[in-house]
Write a protein that holds these residues in place. Sequence first.
Motif, PDB file in Angstrom:
ATOM      1  N   ILE A  14       0.807  -1.197   0.036  1.00 26.97           N
ATOM      2  CA  ILE A  14       0.126  -0.009  -0.038  1.00 26.97           C
ATOM      3  C   ILE A  14       0.952   1.106  -0.039  1.00 26.97           C
ATOM      4  O   ILE A  14       1.764   1.351   1.110  1.00 26.97           O
ATOM      5  N   ARG A  15       0.895   2.253  -0.983  1.00 29.53           N
ATOM      6  CA  ARG A  15       1.432   3.381  -0.785  1.00 29.53           C
ATOM      7  C   ARG A  15       0.969   4.388   0.133  1.00 29.53           C
ATOM      8  O   ARG A  15      -0.129   4.523   0.433  1.00 29.53           O
ATOM      9  N   LEU A  16       1.901   4.744   0.988  1.00 31.07           N
ATOM     10  CA  LEU A  16       1.475   5.410   2.401  1.00 31.07           C
ATOM     11  C   LEU A  16       1.040   6.709   1.718  1.00 31.07           C
ATOM     12  O   LEU A  16       1.816   7.582   1.102  1.00 31.07           O
ATOM     13  N   GLN A  17      -0.176   7.256   2.442  1.00 29.89           N
ATOM     14  CA  GLN A  17      -0.493   8.583   2.195  1.00 29.89           C
ATOM     15  C   GLN A  17      -0.843   9.391   3.404  1.00 29.89           C
ATOM     16  O   GLN A  17      -0.654   8.717   4.708  1.00 29.89           O
ATOM     17  N   ILE A  36       9.252   5.770   9.450  1.00 29.01           N
ATOM     18  CA  ILE A  36       7.954   5.398   8.908  1.00 29.01           C
ATOM     19  C   ILE A  36       6.857   5.916  10.033  1.00 29.01           C
ATOM     20  O   ILE A  36       5.814   6.034   9.571  1.00 29.01           O
ATOM     21  N   LEU A  37       7.270   5.931  11.270  1.00 26.70           N
ATOM     22  CA  LEU A  37       6.211   6.336  12.159  1.00 26.70           C
ATOM     23  C   LEU A  37       6.172   7.941  12.097  1.00 26.70           C
ATOM     24  O   LEU A  37       4.861   8.460  12.542  1.00 26.70           O
ATOM     25  N   ASN A  38       6.894   8.792  11.700  1.00 19.20           N
ATOM     26  CA  ASN A  38       6.992  10.087  12.011  1.00 19.20           C
ATOM     27  C   ASN A  38       7.382  10.966  10.884  1.00 19.20           C
ATOM     28  O   ASN A  38       6.899  12.112  10.602  1.00 19.20           O
ATOM     29  N   ARG A  39       8.009  10.357   9.810  1.00 16.05           N
ATOM     30  CA  ARG A  39       8.642  11.341   8.836  1.00 16.05           C
ATOM     31  C   ARG A  39       8.227  10.824   7.451  1.00 16.05           C
ATOM     32  O   ARG A  39       8.306  11.750   6.564  1.00 16.05           O
ATOM     33  N   ALA A  40       7.969   9.611   7.187  1.00 19.31           N
ATOM     34  CA  ALA A  40       7.593   9.099   5.755  1.00 19.31           C
ATOM     35  C   ALA A  40       6.601  10.016   5.052  1.00 19.31           C
ATOM     36  O   ALA A  40       6.630  10.303   4.180  1.00 19.31           O
ATOM     37  N   THR A  41       5.497  10.506   5.841  1.00 21.59           N
ATOM     38  CA  THR A  41       4.416  11.297   5.030  1.00 21.59           C
ATOM     39  C   THR A  41       4.880  12.872   4.684  1.00 21.59           C
ATOM     40  O   THR A  41       4.612  13.210   3.680  1.00 21.59           O
TER      41      THR A  41
END
Length: 186
Positions: A14-17, A36-41
């Motif tokens: 799933i592409r993270l949005q 992944i928890l704080n910066r990916a978006t």
Amino acid sequence: MVRQYIDNESIRFIRLQPFNKVKSFDCGDADLNDFILNRATLFDKYMLAVSYTCVDINDTSRPLAYFSLANDKIATSDFPSMTEFNRFRRKQGFPNEKRLKSYPAVKLCRLAVDICAKKQKLGTQVLNIIKSMFVINNKTGCRFITVDAYLAAVPFYEKNGFRMMNLEDNDPHTRLMYFDLMDLVA
């Protein structure tokens, strides 16, 4: 509950949005968890990298793994000398008329597998999915996958067909490695 063996039919990517932010992930590395928890978006919002989560189709609430990708290139500046870069180009089989100063690549910025899914070859499955993304549906022209591999992860990447970019890489934390997508086409 994670199955004892994960196969391609039991997972999806799933592409993270921004609206589906990851709430729980632990791969045992604080930096990879924090990303992944704080910066990916934010990386996605500013179009710097795109992240994908790998989930069990029966439980999409917690990612089993994730990876982030960004555009990259392999260029003369990645090598200690022009001679080394020329050796690299010859090794990859570029004809003289295709010997450019740089070649298109995708950077594997981050790849992590949650502790609950370790030792199930999920990291290799993720790499195979990434490779197929650029061999089967290569939208922009991408010849290589690059990664700044943590030293402890170098054997994993080597086992999956990645090679050292140059042998004079002395970074104390990572090694610049690449995978030639033509290895899958030829």
